[in-house]
Design an enzyme around this catalytic site. Structure first.
Site, mmCIF file in Angstrom:
data_model
loop_
_atom_site.group_PDB
_atom_site.id
_atom_site.type_symbol
_atom_site.label_atom_id
_atom_site.label_comp_id
_atom_site.label_asym_id
_atom_site.label_seq_id
_atom_site.Cartn_x
_atom_site.Cartn_y
_atom_site.Cartn_z
ATOM 1 N N LYS A 75 -22.574 -30.224 9.675
ATOM 2 C CA LYS A 75 -21.227 -30.250 9.096
ATOM 3 C C LYS A 75 -20.267 -31.058 9.977
ATOM 4 O O LYS A 75 -19.394 -31.771 9.472
ATOM 5 C CB LYS A 75 -20.696 -28.822 8.913
ATOM 6 C CG LYS A 75 -21.340 -28.095 7.745
ATOM 7 C CD LYS A 75 -20.860 -28.667 6.428
ATOM 8 C CE LYS A 75 -21.169 -27.788 5.253
ATOM 9 N NZ LYS A 75 -20.649 -28.301 3.989
ATOM 10 N N LEU A 109 -18.393 -30.210 -2.634
ATOM 11 C CA LEU A 109 -18.630 -28.826 -2.214
ATOM 12 C C LEU A 109 -20.115 -28.501 -2.107
ATOM 13 O O LEU A 109 -20.476 -27.449 -1.597
ATOM 14 C CB LEU A 109 -17.980 -27.857 -3.226
ATOM 15 C CG LEU A 109 -16.518 -27.458 -2.999
ATOM 16 C CD1 LEU A 109 -15.599 -28.651 -3.043
ATOM 17 C CD2 LEU A 109 -16.088 -26.435 -4.032
ATOM 18 N N TYR A 144 -26.640 -26.083 11.281
ATOM 19 C CA TYR A 144 -25.651 -26.119 10.199
ATOM 20 C C TYR A 144 -24.317 -26.653 10.727
ATOM 21 O O TYR A 144 -23.721 -27.569 10.157
ATOM 22 C CB TYR A 144 -25.501 -24.703 9.642
ATOM 23 C CG TYR A 144 -24.476 -24.538 8.557
ATOM 24 C CD1 TYR A 144 -24.598 -25.212 7.350
ATOM 25 C CD2 TYR A 144 -23.396 -23.676 8.733
ATOM 26 C CE1 TYR A 144 -23.666 -25.034 6.349
ATOM 27 C CE2 TYR A 144 -22.460 -23.492 7.735
ATOM 28 C CZ TYR A 144 -22.598 -24.175 6.547
ATOM 29 O OH TYR A 144 -21.663 -23.989 5.559
#
Ligand code: UDP
Length: 328
Positions: free
Chosen positions: A156, A79, A152
């Site tokens: 990801k 996470l 971002y």
């Protein structure tokens, strides 16, 4: 929970701390690796003396530590990540580096010791797609590289590619979750997230800052529902090697959210509209709507969110009120 010993990177963060708490309550042994960069000690302070919890304050890029810890556990949740649009725009190098390097190191260690791993990705990966609701196999529509927000999403997406590559090449048990807007107690407004920002503004009767015209819509899901999904998914081997959306399908405009927060907190705040150029540094590009298709989550783990937006606003309000009392 079929897994007994669990490693959580980013376990002191908003989602990670709720997952940790839930797994400890189930009797699991939990180890957290967190450098407290976007996580916060106060999120896990109440668990500090728990006999089944170890907390290692270290970055997820600490390869030696990961190599040592991963084989001691039977499931890894990854996470740890840069979070929040504000942080991503203000610290673009750190964002790309920590996201990609961290995931690479975690996946390598899991691959070496063949440990199942759940990677948390984001609905940002869908980019500017307008093909709603978003399905995991849909095309993604990225903005230009000159707009930092997309760094971002791309980082990801690369994490997802890498995880899927490990699954394809060596059948490493990987589970990939795309989290949509997740909210609840312990989320901070520090990195720009809207709900904690609105609730703390409303509680202190300051203007509630709606960016743009406020007509953009989002679906907000309780972190408690997300945690249930995160627990269930790696227990179903059929979900292995797949990307799965987790999020609410209850849409609300940001302006509507501001009104609801003002109403439920009994605040005297007024809404203040702020143009995007003023709200964010250069490099911002917003999306109008973002709704998940959750058929896969239903199919794999029979998952449905249980908390309504009003429930969540009340929980976040209680959280901020308690903290204010503690601080005074
Ligand atoms: N937003 C806003 N006021 C704030 C913070 C955010 O109007 O003080 C808007 C933001 O521009 C976006 C939405 O609320 O349209 C959700 O923002 P958040 O950063 O929570 O999540 P995002 O969906 O952008 O990842």
């Amino acid at each position: 929970m079929t897994y007994k010993s669990i490693l959580i990177t980013g376990g002191a963060g908003f989602v990670g701390s709720h997952l940790t708490e839930n797994l400890l309550a189930e009797g699991c042994q939990v180890t957290i690796v967190d450098d407290l960069s976007t996580g916060n000690w106060s999120n896990i302070e109440h668990l500090d003396k728990h006999p089944n919890l170890r907390v290692l304050i270290a970055p997820v890029e600490d390869r030696a530590l990961l190599e040592q810890e991963v084989p001691r556990h039977d499931l890894v949740y990854h996470l740890a990540s840069a979070v929040g649009v504000k942080l991503i725009i203000e610290q673009p190098v750190k964002t790309v580096e920590t996201i990609f390097r961290g995931t690479d190191i975690v996946l390598n260690a899991c691959s070496r010791y063949r440990r199942p791993v759940l990677i948390t990705s984001t609905s940002e990966v869908y980019g500017k797609s307008t093909n709603l609701p978003f399905r995991e196999e849909d095309d993604v529509v990225m903005g230009p590289t000159e707009k930092r927000r997309w760094a971002y999403a791309c980082a990801k997406a690369l994490d997802e590619f890498l995880a899927l590559a490990h699954f394809a090449e060596s059948r490493l048990p990987v589970f990939i979750v795309r989290l949509f807007n997740t909210v609840g107690p312990r989320q901070t407004g520090q990195y720009g997230m809207v709900l904690p920002t609105f609730v703390s503004q409303a509680l202190s009767n300051r203007p509630v800052t709606v960016y743009g015209d406020g007509k953009q819509q989002r679906c907000f899901c309780s972190v408690f529902d997300i945690v249930e999904g995160l627990k269930k998914l790696p227990q179903n081997p059929e979900a292995m090697g797949h990307v799965v959306n987790l999020g609410s399908q209850e849409e609300i405009s940001i302006e509507g959210l501001a009104q609801r927060v003002i109403e439920l907190t009994g605040s005297e705040s007024k809404i203040e509209y702020i143009p995007y150029e003023k709200a964010y540094a250069k490099g911002f590009d917003d999306m109008q709507r973002r709704v998940p298709d959750t058929s896969r989550a239903k199919q794999f783990i029979d998952w449905n969110p249980k908390y309504s937006l009003d429930d969540i606003i009340r929980q976040v309000t209680d959280y901020y009120q308690t903290r204010q009392q503690d601080a005074s």
